[in-house]
Enzyme design. Structure first.
Site, PDB file in Angstrom:
ATOM      1  N   HIS A 144     -37.147 -84.855  92.763  1.00  0.00           N
ATOM      2  CA  HIS A 144     -37.712 -84.098  94.021  1.00  0.00           C
ATOM      3  C   HIS A 144     -39.054 -84.595  94.249  1.00  0.00           C
ATOM      4  O   HIS A 144     -39.165 -84.818  95.410  1.00  0.00           O
ATOM      5  CB  HIS A 144     -37.602 -82.457  93.637  1.00  0.00           C
ATOM      6  N   GLU A 145     -39.666 -84.816  93.253  1.00  0.00           N
ATOM      7  CA  GLU A 145     -41.200 -85.300  93.338  1.00  0.00           C
ATOM      8  C   GLU A 145     -41.149 -86.642  93.831  1.00  0.00           C
ATOM      9  O   GLU A 145     -41.935 -87.049  94.720  1.00  0.00           O
ATOM     10  CB  GLU A 145     -41.862 -85.048  92.177  1.00  0.00           C
ATOM     11  N   HIS A 148     -40.590 -86.998  97.380  1.00  0.00           N
ATOM     12  CA  HIS A 148     -41.955 -86.652  98.493  1.00  0.00           C
ATOM     13  C   HIS A 148     -42.586 -87.871  98.471  1.00  0.00           C
ATOM     14  O   HIS A 148     -43.124 -88.012  99.723  1.00  0.00           O
ATOM     15  CB  HIS A 148     -42.494 -85.549  97.636  1.00  0.00           C
ATOM     16  N   GLU A 227     -39.841 -79.076 101.751  1.00  0.00           N
ATOM     17  CA  GLU A 227     -39.284 -78.948 100.447  1.00  0.00           C
ATOM     18  C   GLU A 227     -37.536 -79.027 100.667  1.00  0.00           C
ATOM     19  O   GLU A 227     -36.736 -79.591  99.858  1.00  0.00           O
ATOM     20  CB  GLU A 227     -39.302 -77.583 100.007  1.00  0.00           C
TER      21      GLU A 227
END
Length: 298
Positions: A144-145, A148, A227
């Site tokens: 997930h990070e 980003h 998100e």
């Protein structure tokens, strides 16, 4: 879709910068009018301050944000081998440079990414995340990070964070100038435009009071929108939605963080303070239940 989103985020960065600078200019005009009797002088001062702070923040965003959250850097795999190798794997799969790795000493599981671009990025994980989550779940969080980073969300959020900080600084300065210096200076002016003077003062006061609220709402809205995409991108990297689903469930039931800095709360994978606000206007993240529902459909 991924490259379209990257291009979209780059465009959004320009829009965010323009919007925030307009807000900065408005508050600057209010300060200049209240403190020096010149809205133009206030606009020039505020715009210069905004640009300087924004470029300094973009140039040193990783160190600034990590210091704000009391994070310590891991410079060797032996210091945190599991985290290091997971980040390394996710960066390889995501085709981005290996980000710097940090650990935050906090028992609540959470993580975030920051930086100005993929070449100058970093990820941070709490000790609680490393202790409570298994490898599969940590992979979901780090994917997930890294998403980003890959999607250029980090630049967009760092820019918004920097300009929101400028708005807050100007608002604080404006309130002090109005109550301590503004009244005296207004009394020194020549009379004749009393009604206009009062109207301008009210508008200036509204700008100073509502400016930080508008900046916060814009910053939170940006965070909520990004998100969902990062969740989907994480599944693309791991091919395993259950890892992120289980991680989000554990994070959602944990206690609030103690080490997190409020101004960077929107960067975390989940709200570090577990706060709920009226009408969700100031929620930094979409509801975890909604995120899980979307992941379960993948």
């Amino acid at each position: 879709m991924l490259y379209q989103q990257i291009a979209s985020n780059k465009r959004k960065t320009v829009v965010v910068v323009f919007g925030f600078l307009m807000l900065v200019a408005l508050i600057g005009a209010a300060i200049g009018y209240a403190f020096a009797g010149s809205a133009t002088m206030g606009v020039v001062f505020a715009i210069v301050l905004g640009f300087v702070y924004m470029f300094v923040m973009l140039g040193q965003s990783t160190d600034v944000v990590m210091n704000m959250n009391n994070a310590r850097e891991i410079t060797d795999p032996s210091q945190a081998p599991e985290l290091w190798h997971i980040v390394e794997d996710m960066a390889l799969v995501g085709k981005v440079p290996m980000p710097r790795v940090f650990i935050i000493d906090d028992p609540s599981p959470n993580a975030f990414a920051t930086g100005s671009d993929p070449q100058h990025s970093a990820v941070a994980a709490t000790t609680g995340l490393l202790a409570r989550l298994n490898r599969e779940e940590i992979e979901g969080v780090m994917a997930h990070e890294v998403s980003h980073i890959r999607n250029y969300d980090i630049r967009l959020q760092t820019t918004a964070l920097a300009l929101a900080a400028v708005v807050s600084m100007l608002a604080n300065f404006g309130m002090n100038s109005m109550f301590w210096g503004g009244a005296r200076r207004r009394n020194d002016r020549e009379e004749g435009n009393g009604i206009l003077d009062i109207i301008m003062l009210v508008l200036a006061l509204l700008a100073v009071i509502l400016g930080p609220i508008a900046a916060s709402m814009a910053q939170m809205a940006l965070s909520r929108n990004r998100e969902y995409l990062a969740d989907a991108s994480a599944v693309e990297l791991t091919r395993n939605p259950l890892g992120l689903i289980n991680a989000l469930e554990k994070i959602s039931t944990s206690a609030p963080m103690q080490a997190a800095d409020p101004s960077s709360a929107s960067m975390y994978i989940a709200d570090p303070f577990k706060g709920k606000t009226w009408a969700h206007l100031f929620d930094t993240h979409p509801p975890i239940k909604e995120r899980i529902k979307r992941l379960e459909k993948m």
